[in-house]
Design a protein around this motif. Structure first.
Motif, PDB file in Angstrom:
ATOM      1  N   ASP A  55       0.878  -1.154   0.368  1.00  0.00           N
ATOM      2  CA  ASP A  55      -0.160   0.415  -0.388  1.00  0.00           C
ATOM      3  C   ASP A  55       0.966   1.499   0.030  1.00  0.00           C
ATOM      4  O   ASP A  55       1.083   1.563   1.319  1.00  0.00           O
ATOM      5  N   PRO A  56       0.935   2.102  -1.513  1.00  0.00           N
ATOM      6  CA  PRO A  56       1.621   3.150  -1.301  1.00  0.00           C
ATOM      7  C   PRO A  56       1.471   4.382  -0.050  1.00  0.00           C
ATOM      8  O   PRO A  56       1.926   5.375   0.148  1.00  0.00           O
ATOM      9  N   ASP A  57      -0.374   4.510  -0.291  1.00  0.00           N
ATOM     10  CA  ASP A  57      -0.856   5.385   0.820  1.00  0.00           C
ATOM     11  C   ASP A  57       0.292   5.071   2.064  1.00  0.00           C
ATOM     12  O   ASP A  57       0.050   5.996   3.099  1.00  0.00           O
ATOM     13  N   ALA A  58       0.259   3.963   2.258  1.00  0.00           N
ATOM     14  CA  ALA A  58       1.133   3.261   4.104  1.00  0.00           C
ATOM     15  C   ALA A  58       2.365   3.740   3.761  1.00  0.00           C
ATOM     16  O   ALA A  58       2.651   3.211   4.871  1.00  0.00           O
ATOM     17  N   GLY A  59       3.186   4.255   2.991  1.00  0.00           N
ATOM     18  CA  GLY A  59       4.779   4.372   2.972  1.00  0.00           C
ATOM     19  C   GLY A  59       4.851   3.022   2.297  1.00  0.00           C
ATOM     20  O   GLY A  59       6.106   3.482   1.982  1.00  0.00           O
ATOM     21  N   GLU A  60       4.357   2.147   2.062  1.00  0.00           N
ATOM     22  CA  GLU A  60       5.740   0.836   1.452  1.00  0.00           C
ATOM     23  C   GLU A  60       5.491   0.620  -0.052  1.00  0.00           C
ATOM     24  O   GLU A  60       4.620   1.188  -0.803  1.00  0.00           O
ATOM     25  N   PHE A  61       6.418   0.501  -0.442  1.00  0.00           N
ATOM     26  CA  PHE A  61       7.314   0.490  -2.066  1.00  0.00           C
ATOM     27  C   PHE A  61       8.182  -0.293  -1.673  1.00  0.00           C
ATOM     28  O   PHE A  61       9.199  -0.786  -1.254  1.00  0.00           O
ATOM     29  N   VAL A  62       8.078  -1.434  -3.136  1.00  0.00           N
ATOM     30  CA  VAL A  62       9.319  -2.456  -2.836  1.00  0.00           C
ATOM     31  C   VAL A  62       9.861  -2.383  -4.701  1.00  0.00           C
ATOM     32  O   VAL A  62      10.763  -2.369  -3.895  1.00  0.00           O
ATOM     33  N   TYR A  63       9.044  -2.124  -5.722  1.00  0.00           N
ATOM     34  CA  TYR A  63      10.511  -1.954  -6.753  1.00  0.00           C
ATOM     35  C   TYR A  63       9.639  -0.789  -7.965  1.00  0.00           C
ATOM     36  O   TYR A  63       8.422  -0.459  -7.812  1.00  0.00           O
ATOM     37  N   GLY A  64      10.267   0.008  -8.406  1.00  0.00           N
ATOM     38  CA  GLY A  64      10.190   1.484  -8.317  1.00  0.00           C
ATOM     39  C   GLY A  64       9.160   1.383  -9.802  1.00  0.00           C
ATOM     40  O   GLY A  64       8.519   2.563 -10.598  1.00  0.00           O
ATOM     41  N   ARG A  65       8.908  -0.045 -10.720  1.00  0.00           N
ATOM     42  CA  ARG A  65       8.395   0.592 -11.750  1.00  0.00           C
ATOM     43  C   ARG A  65       6.457  -0.075 -11.106  1.00  0.00           C
ATOM     44  O   ARG A  65       5.495   1.246 -11.786  1.00  0.00           O
ATOM     45  N   LEU A 102      -6.359   0.364 -23.986  1.00  0.00           N
ATOM     46  CA  LEU A 102      -6.250  -1.343 -24.195  1.00  0.00           C
ATOM     47  C   LEU A 102      -7.008  -1.701 -22.738  1.00  0.00           C
ATOM     48  O   LEU A 102      -7.295  -2.778 -23.154  1.00  0.00           O
ATOM     49  N   ALA A 103      -7.243  -0.177 -21.811  1.00  0.00           N
ATOM     50  CA  ALA A 103      -7.810  -1.234 -21.019  1.00  0.00           C
ATOM     51  C   ALA A 103      -9.258  -1.605 -20.896  1.00  0.00           C
ATOM     52  O   ALA A 103      -9.864  -2.407 -20.515  1.00  0.00           O
ATOM     53  N   SER A 104     -10.005  -0.656 -21.587  1.00  0.00           N
ATOM     54  CA  SER A 104     -10.547  -0.626 -22.475  1.00  0.00           C
ATOM     55  C   SER A 104     -11.638  -1.669 -23.464  1.00  0.00           C
ATOM     56  O   SER A 104     -12.873  -1.705 -23.550  1.00  0.00           O
ATOM     57  N   VAL A 105     -10.627  -1.856 -24.237  1.00  0.00           N
ATOM     58  CA  VAL A 105     -11.382  -2.701 -25.516  1.00  0.00           C
ATOM     59  C   VAL A 105     -10.714  -4.567 -25.304  1.00  0.00           C
ATOM     60  O   VAL A 105      -9.530  -4.081 -25.350  1.00  0.00           O
ATOM     61  N   ARG A 106     -11.656  -4.895 -26.194  1.00  0.00           N
ATOM     62  CA  ARG A 106     -10.798  -6.112 -26.867  1.00  0.00           C
ATOM     63  C   ARG A 106     -10.964  -6.305 -28.022  1.00  0.00           C
ATOM     64  O   ARG A 106     -11.567  -5.140 -29.015  1.00  0.00           O
ATOM     65  N   PRO A 107     -10.307  -7.405 -28.968  1.00  0.00           N
ATOM     66  CA  PRO A 107     -10.439  -7.508 -30.259  1.00  0.00           C
ATOM     67  C   PRO A 107     -12.224  -7.707 -30.457  1.00  0.00           C
ATOM     68  O   PRO A 107     -12.169  -8.589 -29.890  1.00  0.00           O
ATOM     69  N   GLY A 108     -12.097  -7.221 -32.181  1.00  0.00           N
ATOM     70  CA  GLY A 108     -13.749  -7.021 -32.140  1.00  0.00           C
ATOM     71  C   GLY A 108     -14.899  -6.434 -31.399  1.00  0.00           C
ATOM     72  O   GLY A 108     -15.921  -6.129 -31.844  1.00  0.00           O
ATOM     73  N   LEU A 243      -1.543  -2.861 -16.454  1.00  0.00           N
ATOM     74  CA  LEU A 243      -1.515  -2.438 -17.396  1.00  0.00           C
ATOM     75  C   LEU A 243      -0.766  -1.518 -17.011  1.00  0.00           C
ATOM     76  O   LEU A 243       1.022  -1.842 -17.967  1.00  0.00           O
ATOM     77  N   GLN A 244      -0.086  -0.836 -15.798  1.00  0.00           N
ATOM     78  CA  GLN A 244       0.379   0.522 -15.941  1.00  0.00           C
ATOM     79  C   GLN A 244       1.645  -0.068 -15.142  1.00  0.00           C
ATOM     80  O   GLN A 244       2.929   0.041 -16.025  1.00  0.00           O
ATOM     81  N   GLN A 245       1.741  -1.092 -14.894  1.00  0.00           N
ATOM     82  CA  GLN A 245       2.782  -1.929 -13.607  1.00  0.00           C
ATOM     83  C   GLN A 245       3.683  -2.508 -14.332  1.00  0.00           C
ATOM     84  O   GLN A 245       4.364  -3.455 -14.046  1.00  0.00           O
ATOM     85  N   VAL A 246       3.049  -3.540 -14.965  1.00  0.00           N
ATOM     86  CA  VAL A 246       2.901  -5.035 -15.652  1.00  0.00           C
ATOM     87  C   VAL A 246       2.523  -5.168 -16.656  1.00  0.00           C
ATOM     88  O   VAL A 246       3.363  -5.334 -17.665  1.00  0.00           O
ATOM     89  N   GLY A 247       1.897  -5.289 -17.348  1.00  0.00           N
ATOM     90  CA  GLY A 247       1.115  -5.232 -18.619  1.00  0.00           C
ATOM     91  C   GLY A 247       1.745  -4.367 -19.791  1.00  0.00           C
ATOM     92  O   GLY A 247       2.640  -4.425 -20.965  1.00  0.00           O
TER      93      GLY A 247
END
Ligand SMILES: Cc1ncc(COP(=O)(O)O)c(C=O)c1O
Length: 413
Positions: A55-65, A102-108, A243-247
């Motif tokens: 939880d970044p709101d609680a000041g927890e961070f793991v990896y910069g991406r 990309l988060a909003s649509v799928r092929p078709g 998508l922001q962090q992983v995809g």
């Protein structure tokens, strides 16, 4: 805190998201430090710790991406400025738009978009979504909500708008379009780059998601490329965050995040001045015989002036105008200026001018430009915060250069 005592936008721009004793600042920094670390020491090998629980709101961070304290401060502030629950900061406005779509649509699926979109967004829709991802796109003149209605299909999954648009400053009725798609499974997104949250808040008008090229007004100093997404929709936010962090991973770096965070602090002061200067420039141009049209929503004869008064709290700092002449006159005009810099982009404190037919919209065919109403003498200006008398004097320099070229050649030896 009830709504009546909630801080105003002018205050949120200055302090929201930054707390001197939170989020990794042990020294009590008044402004958010630039946290450059790409990874963060973990308290221990806690078997219960799962990445999605961090939880970044609680000041927890793991990896910069995944997250970073400077970026998180910016994301918190941007969400507050647009009045949304979730903010995400990206490496560019383009990355913010791509990730949201990309988060909003799928092929078709199918997208309905304003025909007058930023040219880069149109290319993304045509050459990535349509050509590579199998998502059909219909462009409409969205100044009439009925045209959006007529283009909707069963498989329409996203409606994508800008208001005001580039370079003709046309508006669409954000609340009207929101009503139109309210009962459908459609993501309604608005690119709010030109207005900034200071003058327009699309989520309050019913949009599902707002994006920005924060490269422009939110940063305001033409020294960072960055983007942002804000939404109130928890499910959409989760997709975008994944998508922001992983995809996709096109996150805003710590230094750019710092610059945009700093830029937002003066948003209210800058936007008020941009608008005052743009109004004076628009009125000056409107009175010139060499100018056939001025496109600025603040002018009473702008076709969308009434709509602008309803859905915006001001008219912004960008306008365009048409010269009575040909492309050579337009070039002569532009080249004579010394305060307005010839450059693409908008939203910085310095005044910029561009000739869309020869610059941003040059890749379009003459027929496509004509369909969008972009003539060879249309000039777009992003009016900065300089002294207004200097800006007007500079434009007079441009008109003088046009007049000199119209004089018959001297016969004197
Ligand atoms: C309205 C609008 N949206 C999006 C973008 C793309 O933003 P960026 O250049 O930060 O990728 C631009 C850039 O000019 C723009 O004007």
């Amino acid at each position: 805190m009830d709504d009546q005592s909630a801080p105003t936008l002018d205050t949120l721009t200055v302090t929201e998201g930054e707390d001197p004793f939170e989020r990794g600042s042990e020294a009590g920094d008044v402004v958010s430090p630039v946290h450059l670390s790409s990874t963060f020491a973990l308290p221990g090998l806690d078997a219960e710790m799962r990445l999605e629980d961090v939880d970044p709101d609680a000041g927890e961070f793991v990896y910069g991406r995944l997250s970073n304290p400077t970026r998180h401060a910016l994301e918190t502030r941007l969400a507050a400025l647009e009045g949304g629950a979730h903010g995400a900061a990206f490496a560019s406005g383009t990355a913010a738009i791509f990730t949201t779509l990309l988060a909003s649509v799928r092929p078709g699926d199918h997208i309905v978009a304003f025909e007058d979109l930023y040219a880069g967004t149109r290319r993304m829709l045509d050459d990535v979504f349509r050509a590579r991802l199998g998502v059909d796109v219909t462009y409409v003149d969205a100044t009439e909500t009925a045209n959006v209605a007529a283009a909707l299909r069963e498989e329409t999954a996203a409606v994508w708008m800008e208001s005001p648009t580039n370079p003709k400053l046309a508006l669409c009725d954000i609340a009207g379009i929101a009503d139109l798609v309210a009962d459908r499974e459609v993501v309604f997104g608005v690119d709010n780059t030109f207005a900034s949250p200071y003058f327009q808040r699309p989520l309050e008008l019913g949009a599902d998601v707002v994006v920005h090229s924060t490269t422009k007004y939110l940063n305001g100093h033409s020294d960072a490329i960055a983007g942002a997404v804000v939404t109130d929709d928890d499910a959409l936010a989760e997709e975008i965050r994944f998508l922001q962090q992983v995809g996709v991973g096109a996150v805003s770096g710590p230094f750019d995040s710092y610059l945009v965070l700093r830029g937002t602090k003066t948003l209210a002061a800058r936007m008020a001045r941009h608008e005052a200067n743009a109004t004076a420039v628009a009125e000056f141009l409107d009175a010139r015989p060499e100018v056939t049209d001025v496109y600025y929503p603040g002018l009473p004869d702008h076709p969308d002036h009434e709509l602008a008064r309803e859905q915006m709290s001001g008219f912004g700092g960008i306008l365009s105008f048409e010269l009575d002449g040909d492309i050579d006159d337009a070039k002569r005009f532009v080249e004579a200026l010394t305060e307005f810099t010839l450059a693409v982009s908008v939203g910085g404190v310095e005044s910029l001018i561009e000739l869309p037919a020869a610059m941003t919209h040059e890749p379009l065919s003459p027929a496509e430009r004509e369909a969008l109403g972009i003539s060879d003498t249309l000039l777009r200006v992003s009016v900065g915060i300089e002294g207004i008398d200097d800006l007007i004097a500079d434009l007079e320099r441009g008109f003088d250069a046009m007049a000199r070229s119209a004089e018959p050649p001297s016969t004197e030896r």
